[in-house]
Motif scaffolding. Sequence first.
Motif, short mmCIF file in Angstrom:
data_model
loop_
_atom_site.label_atom_id
_atom_site.label_comp_id
_atom_site.label_asym_id
_atom_site.label_seq_id
_atom_site.Cartn_x
_atom_site.Cartn_y
_atom_site.Cartn_z
N ARG A 150 0.95 -0.99 0.20
CA ARG A 150 0.03 -0.16 -0.76
C ARG A 150 1.33 1.37 0.07
NH1 ARG A 150 -4.23 0.11 4.71
NH2 ARG A 150 -3.06 -1.46 5.48
N ILE A 151 1.78 1.59 0.97
CA ILE A 151 3.17 2.99 0.63
C ILE A 151 3.09 3.01 -0.50
CG2 ILE A 151 4.57 3.20 1.86
CD1 ILE A 151 2.90 3.36 3.63
N LEU A 152 3.90 1.60 -0.95
CA LEU A 152 4.52 1.56 -2.68
C LEU A 152 4.01 1.69 -3.86
CD1 LEU A 152 6.30 -1.01 -3.04
CD2 LEU A 152 7.43 1.40 -1.99
N LEU A 153 2.16 1.70 -3.74
CA LEU A 153 0.92 2.76 -4.21
C LEU A 153 0.90 3.81 -4.21
CD1 LEU A 153 -0.61 1.89 -6.15
CD2 LEU A 153 -2.81 1.43 -4.69
N ALA A 154 0.90 3.98 -2.51
CA ALA A 154 1.02 5.25 -2.67
C ALA A 154 1.60 6.40 -2.77
CB ALA A 154 1.34 5.89 -0.87
N ARG A 155 3.67 5.36 -2.91
CA ARG A 155 4.16 6.80 -3.50
C ARG A 155 4.17 6.59 -5.58
NH1 ARG A 155 10.41 3.57 -4.41
NH2 ARG A 155 8.98 2.52 -6.25
N ALA A 156 3.43 5.68 -6.09
CA ALA A 156 3.49 6.11 -7.41
C ALA A 156 2.50 6.80 -7.63
CB ALA A 156 2.95 4.52 -7.87
N ILE A 157 1.44 6.75 -6.41
CA ILE A 157 0.44 7.60 -6.55
C ILE A 157 0.15 9.37 -6.77
CG2 ILE A 157 -2.67 9.23 -5.07
CD1 ILE A 157 -2.41 5.74 -4.82
N CYS A 158 1.59 9.57 -5.69
CA CYS A 158 2.38 10.40 -5.28
C CYS A 158 3.14 11.55 -6.67
CB CYS A 158 3.31 10.50 -4.25
SG CYS A 158 3.16 12.18 -3.13
N GLN A 159 3.17 10.42 -7.58
CA GLN A 159 4.21 11.35 -8.61
C GLN A 159 3.12 12.11 -9.68
OE1 GLN A 159 6.60 7.64 -9.19
NE2 GLN A 159 6.71 8.88 -10.45
N GLU A 160 1.84 11.59 -8.90
CA GLU A 160 0.85 12.15 -10.00
C GLU A 160 1.25 11.68 -11.00
OE1 GLU A 160 -1.11 15.97 -8.70
OE2 GLU A 160 0.89 16.06 -8.77
N PRO A 161 1.08 10.26 -11.66
CA PRO A 161 1.15 9.97 -13.01
C PRO A 161 0.12 9.11 -14.16
CG PRO A 161 0.82 7.45 -11.33
CD PRO A 161 0.75 9.14 -10.61
N GLU A 162 -0.12 9.47 -15.11
CA GLU A 162 -0.97 9.12 -16.16
C GLU A 162 -0.59 7.27 -16.35
OE1 GLU A 162 -0.12 11.55 -18.80
OE2 GLU A 162 -0.93 13.39 -18.30
N MET A 163 0.04 6.87 -15.77
CA MET A 163 0.54 5.10 -15.91
C MET A 163 0.73 4.81 -15.15
SD MET A 163 1.38 3.51 -19.18
CE MET A 163 2.25 2.03 -19.45
N ILE A 164 0.48 4.01 -14.89
CA ILE A 164 1.48 2.83 -13.33
C ILE A 164 1.40 1.82 -14.05
CG2 ILE A 164 0.81 1.70 -10.79
CD1 ILE A 164 -0.65 4.02 -10.37
N VAL A 165 2.72 1.01 -14.04
CA VAL A 165 2.97 -0.38 -14.12
C VAL A 165 3.36 -0.91 -13.29
CG1 VAL A 165 5.05 -1.54 -15.57
CG2 VAL A 165 4.16 0.68 -16.31
N LEU A 166 3.09 -2.52 -12.95
CA LEU A 166 2.95 -2.82 -11.58
C LEU A 166 3.58 -4.11 -12.38
CD1 LEU A 166 -0.05 -1.67 -11.33
CD2 LEU A 166 0.34 -1.53 -8.67
#
Length: 365
Positions: A150-166
Motif C-alpha cells: 500500500r505504501i509503494l502504491l501511495a508513492r506511485a500515486i504521489c507522482q501524479e502519473p497518468e500510467m502505473i506499471v506493476l
Amino acid sequence: MKNKCYFYTDKMTVGYDGKPLIKEIKIELLRGQILTLIGPNGAGKSTILKSITKQLKILGGCVYLDQKQMKELSGKETARKMAVVLTDRMKPELMTCEDVVAAGRYPYTGSLGILNEEDRAKTREALELVQALELADRDFSAISDGQKQRILLARAICQEPEMIVLDEPTSFLDIRHKLEFLSILKKLVRERQVAVVMSLHELDLAQKISDLIICIKGEYVDKSGTPEEIFTDDYISSLYEIKKGSYHSNFGCVELPAPSGKPEVFVIAGGGSGISCYRRLQREGIPFITGVLHENDIDYEAARTLACEVIAESAFEPVSEAHYIAALEKMKQCREVKCCLDHFGTGNAANQRLLAEAEKQGKLI
C-alpha cells in the motif's frame, strides 16, 4: 487506434544481452484501462515490464507514451507520466512510510529534492487514498508486506502519473490484502483515469479486474483480448500446458484431477449443495458419480471436472424418467449414497425417488 492510445508499442522486441526473448509485441492502452500480462513462469512478463519502463533497452520497435517516443523523454519527464511498482522489495534504511511516499514527489522538486507544502500535502493525500495515513510515522522496514504494498502504491500515486506499471503487485499478500490493494487500484483507475499495465499470477483476479489481457508464451504474444475472450477452459489449459487437473473458467480457478477407479459413492445433489462433498471425496481419493443435475446448476459446473460421471438433465427441464433410470442403475453399482439435498422441488422430484431407493437398499450415509 494508436492516435487515441495513451500508451502503445509498435513491433517491440525485448530480451537480454542483445538476444531477443519476445518479438513484435503490440500493446494499445487508453487511460482508464487496466491491461494485465499473464503466462507461465519465465515467459518474459517481467522482461516486458522492465523494457517499457526503460530499465532494459528494447531490441527493436518503438514504445510511445502520450504520443511521444519514450526514448526521447528524459527521466524526469517519464517519471511525471509513469510510475513503477516492481516486485523487488525496497529496503530503505531509517525511512518512515511518509518518507517513502514523499519520494514520489522528486520529479517535481528542484535539484536538492526539497519538499514544499504542496508536496507534503500530496504525500498525505496519497497515504489517505490507500488508507495508510496511520502508518505515516512508522518505520517502513518494520511494517507488514501488505502495508508495504500500500505504501509503494501511495508513492506511485504521489507522482501524479497518468500510467502505473506493476510487476506481480499481489505476490506477497494474503487474500484480504490482495482484494484491498486491487480495489484501491481499480478506484484510482476509475476516478483519475490512470492507465495500468501489470503482471499477475492469480488468474481469478486478472479475470475480474482487467479490461485487456495479453498472454505471453514463446517468442511472440500468444493471444490478446478481453477477459471474456481469454479465460476459457481450453485456452488457459493450453497456455499453461495443464496436464494434471483442469482450469475452470466459470469459477475462475483450477481443480485437481478427479479420482480414478471404479465409482464407490453416488452423490445426490443440486443447487450448490454438492460442491463441498465433491471436493471432500476428491481429497480422499474416492471416485464418485453424481446426479441428476441440471446443466445450468452450479453443482454441475464443479462435478464435470471432479466426478467420474455426471448424469445431467437439460436446463429448466424436469428430470426425465430416462435420466432417473440411468441414475438408479449407476447408484446400484456404488457401495454408498450421499444425499446433499434437504428439500426437493417439482424440477428434481426424481431425485427424491433416488433418495427413497437408497434408503431402501441401505446404502444411504
